[in-house]
Scaffold this active site. Structure first.
Site, mmCIF file in Angstrom:
data_model
loop_
_atom_site.group_PDB
_atom_site.id
_atom_site.type_symbol
_atom_site.label_atom_id
_atom_site.label_comp_id
_atom_site.label_asym_id
_atom_site.label_seq_id
_atom_site.Cartn_x
_atom_site.Cartn_y
_atom_site.Cartn_z
ATOM 1 N N LYS A 31 0.889 -1.158 -0.087
ATOM 2 C CA LYS A 31 -0.093 -0.051 0.130
ATOM 3 C C LYS A 31 0.910 1.271 0.080
ATOM 4 O O LYS A 31 0.602 2.024 -0.741
ATOM 5 C CB LYS A 31 -0.951 -0.077 1.381
ATOM 6 C CG LYS A 31 -1.805 -1.105 1.330
ATOM 7 C CD LYS A 31 -2.902 -0.968 2.499
ATOM 8 C CE LYS A 31 -2.293 -0.865 3.827
ATOM 9 N NZ LYS A 31 -1.653 -2.152 4.366
ATOM 10 N N ARG A 106 -9.794 1.000 8.984
ATOM 11 C CA ARG A 106 -9.080 -0.520 9.342
ATOM 12 C C ARG A 106 -10.069 -1.394 10.152
ATOM 13 O O ARG A 106 -10.027 -2.489 10.420
ATOM 14 C CB ARG A 106 -7.868 -0.502 10.117
ATOM 15 C CG ARG A 106 -6.785 -0.966 9.364
ATOM 16 C CD ARG A 106 -5.501 -0.785 10.265
ATOM 17 N NE ARG A 106 -4.274 -1.416 10.025
ATOM 18 C CZ ARG A 106 -3.135 -0.826 9.577
ATOM 19 N NH1 ARG A 106 -3.145 0.323 8.999
ATOM 20 N NH2 ARG A 106 -1.997 -1.436 9.391
ATOM 21 N N ARG A 143 11.651 -6.337 5.412
ATOM 22 C CA ARG A 143 11.829 -5.238 5.211
ATOM 23 C C ARG A 143 12.806 -4.501 6.194
ATOM 24 O O ARG A 143 12.744 -4.561 7.278
ATOM 25 C CB ARG A 143 10.215 -4.442 5.244
ATOM 26 C CG ARG A 143 10.169 -3.201 5.164
ATOM 27 C CD ARG A 143 8.625 -2.861 4.960
ATOM 28 N NE ARG A 143 7.896 -2.873 6.048
ATOM 29 C CZ ARG A 143 6.382 -2.615 5.996
ATOM 30 N NH1 ARG A 143 5.946 -2.383 4.824
ATOM 31 N NH2 ARG A 143 5.642 -3.117 7.083
ATOM 32 N N ARG A 176 11.224 -2.130 11.535
ATOM 33 C CA ARG A 176 10.297 -1.874 12.488
ATOM 34 C C ARG A 176 10.081 -2.765 13.427
ATOM 35 O O ARG A 176 10.146 -4.002 13.325
ATOM 36 C CB ARG A 176 8.847 -1.746 11.501
ATOM 37 C CG ARG A 176 8.808 -0.163 10.996
ATOM 38 C CD ARG A 176 7.659 -0.330 9.781
ATOM 39 N NE ARG A 176 6.278 -0.610 10.367
ATOM 40 C CZ ARG A 176 5.346 -0.768 9.543
ATOM 41 N NH1 ARG A 176 5.183 -0.093 8.559
ATOM 42 N NH2 ARG A 176 4.034 -1.301 10.055
ATOM 43 N N ARG A 187 -0.736 -8.977 13.512
ATOM 44 C CA ARG A 187 -1.339 -8.149 12.559
ATOM 45 C C ARG A 187 -2.085 -8.906 11.583
ATOM 46 O O ARG A 187 -3.187 -8.327 11.339
ATOM 47 C CB ARG A 187 -0.056 -7.359 11.768
ATOM 48 C CG ARG A 187 0.664 -6.506 12.723
ATOM 49 C CD ARG A 187 2.095 -6.155 12.200
ATOM 50 N NE ARG A 187 1.710 -5.032 11.297
ATOM 51 C CZ ARG A 187 2.889 -4.879 10.489
ATOM 52 N NH1 ARG A 187 4.146 -5.435 10.634
ATOM 53 N NH2 ARG A 187 2.644 -4.082 9.416
HETATM 54 P P1 AMP Z 1 0.713 0.586 9.166
HETATM 55 O O1 AMP Z 1 2.028 1.101 9.074
HETATM 56 O O2 AMP Z 1 -0.324 0.866 8.308
HETATM 57 O O3 AMP Z 1 1.114 -1.232 9.039
HETATM 58 O O4 AMP Z 1 0.349 0.598 10.518
HETATM 59 C C1 AMP Z 1 1.338 0.405 11.684
HETATM 60 C C2 AMP Z 1 0.379 -0.011 13.099
HETATM 61 O O5 AMP Z 1 -0.148 1.424 13.327
HETATM 62 C C3 AMP Z 1 -0.772 -0.843 12.835
HETATM 63 O O6 AMP Z 1 -0.401 -2.230 13.201
HETATM 64 C C4 AMP Z 1 -1.547 -0.246 14.029
HETATM 65 O O7 AMP Z 1 -1.193 -0.507 15.390
HETATM 66 C C5 AMP Z 1 -1.627 1.099 13.869
HETATM 67 N N1 AMP Z 1 -2.531 1.630 12.933
HETATM 68 C C6 AMP Z 1 -2.156 2.247 11.669
HETATM 69 N N2 AMP Z 1 -3.276 2.555 11.073
HETATM 70 C C7 AMP Z 1 -4.225 2.193 11.960
HETATM 71 C C8 AMP Z 1 -5.816 2.332 11.742
HETATM 72 N N3 AMP Z 1 -6.562 2.812 10.801
HETATM 73 N N4 AMP Z 1 -6.429 2.003 12.990
HETATM 74 C C9 AMP Z 1 -6.004 1.417 13.959
HETATM 75 N N5 AMP Z 1 -4.649 1.516 14.136
HETATM 76 C C10 AMP Z 1 -4.011 1.771 13.104
#
Ligand code: AMP
Length: 233
Positions: A31, A106, A143, A176, A187
């Protein structure tokens, strides 16, 4: 030109105003990579809730300190906190021609909030990128990112020239905290339980396309553009 199932569809031109576009899909489907490609093409912002949260974590804001524990465990941050963050970002004038929401909504409640929050919710289109579980695991655990220029590498498929060092600025690459195998599994459980229903929400509204994310990056970009052209017809 890359061979892809999507080349027959004329993609939108660079001056095309894409409107609100949601990029959906499990962790590691690409994404963020696709959002950056589209941002460069259309000059609209990528709004990544994960990046916004990580920036709060880095700045040790109250939100960041609270969110970090949940993020490190692969759990979602409470809806209201993320919604407030998105609401604030959407007030910026650079969103006028459109934006790419990466990682939001999400949950079904976040999707319902977005429907209520936007003046023209029917202009929202959702594009989901699909990649198989084992490929995702390789992408996530391999990554590495440059903390200086934000460039993303993968030790298996796109390694830096020198192990652990950014090709562009020589900075030491980082991983990360939530890209470990065990947090990835959590996740994915979170995704299946809470985010998969969001895809069905937009599918039911007829504003949804799903594309194959296992193609090369440029081919996926073409498919995203073709999907958007169909959705905006
Ligand atoms: P990402 O970088 O999109 O994989 O997001 C990393 C982490 O941020 C996720 O595993 C969640 O803990 C938190 N996170 C990101 N976007 C959301 C969202 N829309 N709602 C809730 N938690 C989020």
């Amino acid at each position: 030109m890359v061979e892809t199932a999507c080349v027959s569809v004329t993609p939108p031109q660079p001056n095309f105003a894409p409107g609100p576009v949601l990029l959906l899909g499990a962790p590691g489907v690409g994404k963020g990579t696709q959002a950056k490609e589209l941002m460069a093409l259309w000059k609209v912002p990528q709004i990544s809730t994960g990046d916004l949260l990580r920036s709060n974590v880095a700045r040790k804001t109250e939100l960041g300190i609270f969110a970090k524990t949940l993020m490190d465990q692969g759990k979602l941050v409470p809806d209201a906190l993320v919604e407030n963050m998105v609401a604030e970002r959407l007030r910026e004038p650079d969103t006028a021609r459109g934006y790419i929401l990466d990682g939001f909504p999400r949950t079904i409640l976040q999707a319902a909030w977005l429907d209520r929050h936007l003046a023209d919710a029917s202009s929202v289109v959702a594009i989901s990128i699909k990649v198989g579980y084992h490929q995702l695991l390789r992408r996530i655990t391999g990554r590495r990112n440059c903390p200086v220029c934000q460039r993303i590498y993968n030790i298996y498929s796109h390694p830096p020239l020198v192990d652990g060092i950014c090709d562009v600025d020589g900075a030491r690459l980082a991983q990360r905290a939530d890209d470990s195998e065990s947090v990835f599994a959590e996740r994915m459980r979170t995704y299946d339980a809470q985010t998969a229903p969001v895809l069905e929400h937009y599918r039911a509204l007829g504003r949804f396309e799903e594309i194959d994310g296992e193609q090369p990056v440029e081919a996926v970009t073409q498919c995203v553009m073709a999907a958007l052209a169909r959705l905006r017809k």
